[in-house]
Motif scaffolding. Structure first.
Motif, mmCIF file in Angstrom:
data_model
loop_
_atom_site.group_PDB
_atom_site.id
_atom_site.type_symbol
_atom_site.label_atom_id
_atom_site.label_comp_id
_atom_site.label_asym_id
_atom_site.label_seq_id
_atom_site.Cartn_x
_atom_site.Cartn_y
_atom_site.Cartn_z
ATOM 1 N N SER A 70 0.696 -1.217 0.071
ATOM 2 C CA SER A 70 0.018 0.130 0.013
ATOM 3 C C SER A 70 0.846 1.228 -0.108
ATOM 4 C CB SER A 70 -0.938 -0.168 1.283
ATOM 5 O OG SER A 70 -1.882 1.303 1.200
ATOM 6 N N GLN A 98 -0.125 -1.821 -6.531
ATOM 7 C CA GLN A 98 -0.538 -2.315 -4.952
ATOM 8 C C GLN A 98 -1.016 -3.624 -5.028
ATOM 9 O OE1 GLN A 98 -1.976 1.279 -2.412
ATOM 10 N NE2 GLN A 98 -2.617 1.997 -4.297
ATOM 11 N N LYS A 100 -2.479 -4.573 -1.979
ATOM 12 C CA LYS A 100 -3.385 -4.581 -1.031
ATOM 13 C C LYS A 100 -3.485 -5.697 -0.018
ATOM 14 C CE LYS A 100 -5.542 -0.708 -2.399
ATOM 15 N NZ LYS A 100 -5.437 0.733 -1.763
#
Length: 154
Positions: A70, A98, A100
């Motif tokens: 992130s 990203q 996540k």
């Protein structure tokens, strides 16, 4: 916004496309007057090199993929600043993706970066990642670049 091409410059100056290309890359094979002429025309007409065409010719995209968990972490932001500066210093650009913290998203990021022809990938594995076979598989398929696996303290 329309971009002029090497062919457009070639036609306007009545010289070959290869001469234009060599002049724009400061080749020793092209005389200084021709270089000045080509560079002046290119600048006056806002010529922007086509990265895709260049990458096809030289076999490199001059792009590095960076997969992180992130962006909202200050350490990650500082790390990206450093990576970006090092890449710029060597004529590369970075593509940031990203995960996540999802293993599936991480694999999707890696596959997309590979499909887009990046020259290398740096990755901070997600929490969920315990199997690195998706990275090993790319290496086995002939991906010549390296993987820098960064584990962030969480």
């Amino acid at each position: 916004m329309s971009n002029i091409t090497l062919r457009d410059i070639s036609k306007a100056l009545n010289i070959s496309v290869s001469t234009v290309s060599r002049a724009l890359t400061d080749s020793h094979e092209i005389g200084e007057e021709t270089k000045k002429l080509v560079l002046a025309y290119a600048k006056a007409h806002n010529y922007i090199p086509n990265r895709m065409a260049r990458s096809l010719k030289v076999g490199k995209t001059k792009s590095i993929g960076v997969v992180i968990c992130s962006i909202d972490n200050s350490f990650v932001a500082q790390m990206l600043d450093g990576i970006d500066q090092a890449c710029k210093d060597h004529g590369y650009q970075i593509i940031i993706m990203q995960s996540k913290e999802s293993y599936e998203q991480e694999k999707a990021c890696i596959n997309l970066l590979y499909a887009n022809g990046v020259d290398g990938i740096m990755i901070s594995p997600s929490y969920q990642t315990s199997d690195f076979s998706h990275l090993k598989e790319l290496q086995e398929q002939g991906f010549q670049s390296y993987f820098l696996i960064v584990s962030l303290a969480r």
